[in-house]
Scaffold this motif. Structure first.
Motif, short mmCIF file in Angstrom:
data_model
loop_
_atom_site.label_atom_id
_atom_site.label_comp_id
_atom_site.label_asym_id
_atom_site.label_seq_id
_atom_site.Cartn_x
_atom_site.Cartn_y
_atom_site.Cartn_z
N GLY A 1 -2.25 -7.48 -15.57
CA GLY A 1 -3.49 -7.76 -16.27
C GLY A 1 -3.46 -8.98 -17.15
O GLY A 1 -4.46 -9.64 -17.34
N GLY A 2 -2.29 -9.34 -17.68
CA GLY A 2 -2.18 -10.52 -18.53
C GLY A 2 -0.96 -11.33 -18.15
O GLY A 2 -0.08 -10.85 -17.45
N ASP A 3 -0.90 -12.57 -18.61
CA ASP A 3 0.23 -13.42 -18.27
C ASP A 3 1.56 -12.83 -18.74
O ASP A 3 2.59 -13.04 -18.13
CB ASP A 3 0.05 -14.82 -18.85
N ALA A 4 1.53 -12.12 -19.86
CA ALA A 4 2.77 -11.53 -20.38
C ALA A 4 3.27 -10.40 -19.48
O ALA A 4 4.43 -10.02 -19.55
CB ALA A 4 2.55 -11.00 -21.79
N ASP A 5 2.40 -9.88 -18.61
CA ASP A 5 2.76 -8.76 -17.74
C ASP A 5 3.13 -9.20 -16.33
O ASP A 5 3.11 -8.39 -15.41
CB ASP A 5 1.61 -7.76 -17.67
N VAL A 6 3.47 -10.47 -16.12
CA VAL A 6 3.84 -10.97 -14.80
C VAL A 6 5.30 -10.63 -14.53
O VAL A 6 6.18 -10.85 -15.36
CB VAL A 6 3.63 -12.49 -14.72
N THR A 7 5.54 -10.07 -13.36
CA THR A 7 6.89 -9.71 -12.95
C THR A 7 7.09 -10.13 -11.51
O THR A 7 6.15 -10.11 -10.71
CB THR A 7 7.10 -8.19 -13.06
N VAL A 8 8.32 -10.50 -11.17
CA VAL A 8 8.66 -10.77 -9.78
C VAL A 8 9.73 -9.79 -9.34
O VAL A 8 10.59 -9.39 -10.13
CB VAL A 8 9.12 -12.23 -9.56
N TYR A 9 9.64 -9.40 -8.09
CA TYR A 9 10.61 -8.50 -7.48
C TYR A 9 11.04 -9.10 -6.16
O TYR A 9 10.29 -9.85 -5.53
CB TYR A 9 9.98 -7.13 -7.20
N ALA A 10 12.23 -8.73 -5.71
CA ALA A 10 12.73 -9.21 -4.43
C ALA A 10 13.48 -8.09 -3.73
O ALA A 10 14.33 -7.42 -4.33
CB ALA A 10 13.65 -10.41 -4.64
N ILE A 11 13.13 -7.86 -2.46
CA ILE A 11 13.82 -6.87 -1.63
C ILE A 11 14.03 -7.50 -0.25
O ILE A 11 13.44 -8.53 0.07
CB ILE A 11 13.02 -5.55 -1.50
N GLU A 12 14.84 -6.85 0.57
CA GLU A 12 14.99 -7.30 1.95
C GLU A 12 13.62 -7.31 2.62
O GLU A 12 12.80 -6.43 2.35
CB GLU A 12 15.88 -6.33 2.74
N ASN A 13 13.40 -8.25 3.52
CA ASN A 13 12.12 -8.32 4.22
C ASN A 13 12.10 -7.42 5.45
O ASN A 13 11.04 -7.10 5.97
CB ASN A 13 11.82 -9.77 4.62
N PHE A 14 13.25 -6.99 5.92
CA PHE A 14 13.35 -6.21 7.16
C PHE A 14 13.02 -4.74 6.91
O PHE A 14 13.63 -4.09 6.06
CB PHE A 14 14.76 -6.33 7.74
N ASP A 15 12.04 -4.22 7.65
CA ASP A 15 11.65 -2.81 7.57
C ASP A 15 12.43 -2.02 8.61
O ASP A 15 12.19 -2.17 9.81
CB ASP A 15 10.14 -2.69 7.83
N PRO A 16 13.38 -1.17 8.19
CA PRO A 16 14.18 -0.41 9.15
C PRO A 16 13.36 0.54 10.02
O PRO A 16 13.74 0.84 11.14
CB PRO A 16 15.15 0.37 8.27
N GLY A 17 12.24 1.02 9.52
CA GLY A 17 11.42 1.96 10.29
C GLY A 17 10.78 1.32 11.51
O GLY A 17 10.74 1.91 12.59
N SER A 18 10.28 0.12 11.36
CA SER A 18 9.62 -0.56 12.47
C SER A 18 10.51 -1.58 13.15
O SER A 18 10.13 -2.15 14.17
CB SER A 18 8.35 -1.27 11.96
N GLN A 19 11.68 -1.83 12.55
CA GLN A 19 12.62 -2.83 13.08
C GLN A 19 11.98 -4.22 13.12
O GLN A 19 12.21 -5.00 14.05
CB GLN A 19 13.12 -2.43 14.48
N ALA A 20 11.17 -4.54 12.10
CA ALA A 20 10.49 -5.83 12.03
C ALA A 20 10.61 -6.40 10.61
O ALA A 20 10.66 -5.66 9.63
CB ALA A 20 9.02 -5.67 12.41
N ALA A 21 10.62 -7.71 10.52
CA ALA A 21 10.70 -8.39 9.22
C ALA A 21 9.28 -8.58 8.69
O ALA A 21 8.66 -9.63 8.90
CB ALA A 21 11.42 -9.72 9.37
N VAL A 22 8.75 -7.55 8.01
CA VAL A 22 7.33 -7.55 7.62
C VAL A 22 7.05 -7.10 6.19
O VAL A 22 5.88 -7.09 5.78
CB VAL A 22 6.51 -6.63 8.57
N LEU A 23 8.05 -6.72 5.42
CA LEU A 23 7.76 -6.13 4.12
C LEU A 23 7.03 -7.08 3.18
O LEU A 23 6.23 -6.64 2.34
CB LEU A 23 9.04 -5.60 3.47
N SER A 24 7.24 -8.38 3.31
CA SER A 24 6.54 -9.33 2.44
C SER A 24 5.03 -9.30 2.66
O SER A 24 4.27 -9.75 1.81
CB SER A 24 7.07 -10.75 2.67
#
Length: 118
Positions: A42-65
């Motif tokens: 909601g505000g600039d002070a509440d900006v966060t970044v996260y990083a995870i693997e892009n590969f989805d093991p369930g679908s076997q595709a690189a789609v999480l982004s």
């Protein structure tokens, strides 16, 4: 995190402004596809970044982004665009099928630049 490996090095990915708020992008970091998410509260002070693997093991595709960001209780998650499994952006845990959990990486914003440690 799926495993306990330590961050190897911090790598600049992009400017924070390059990621539309509450979406993700895919970055190649040390030869690995990483889904990087810009989450706002909601505000600039509440900006966060996260990083995870892009590969989805369930679908076997690189789609999480490309998944949709939301929350389930106190957890901030991304829903895979294929089978809609929810991945915790802090830990990489797959809430529906823990065996499909992915690695989560340290991420930060410094002087408007997004950095990821893989």
């Amino acid at each position: 995190m799926k495993n306990d490996r330590l961050p190897r090095s911090w790598t600049p990915v992009c400017q924070l402004d390059d990621i539309v708020p509450n979406t993700g992008v895919c970055a190649l970091v040390n030869g690995e596809q990483v889904a990087v998410f810009h989450v706002t509260g909601g505000g600039d002070a509440d900006v966060t970044v996260y990083a995870i693997e892009n590969f989805d093991p369930g679908s076997q595709a690189a789609v999480l982004s490309r998944g949709l960001i939301g929350s389930l209780g106190e957890r901030i998650v991304v829903a895979s665009p294929i089978y809609k499994h929810h991945f915790d952006l802090r830990t990489g845990e797959c809430l529906e099928t823990p065996a499909y959990s992915v690695d989560a990486f340290a991420a930060r914003v410094e002087n408007g630049q997004v950095w990821v440690a893989v």
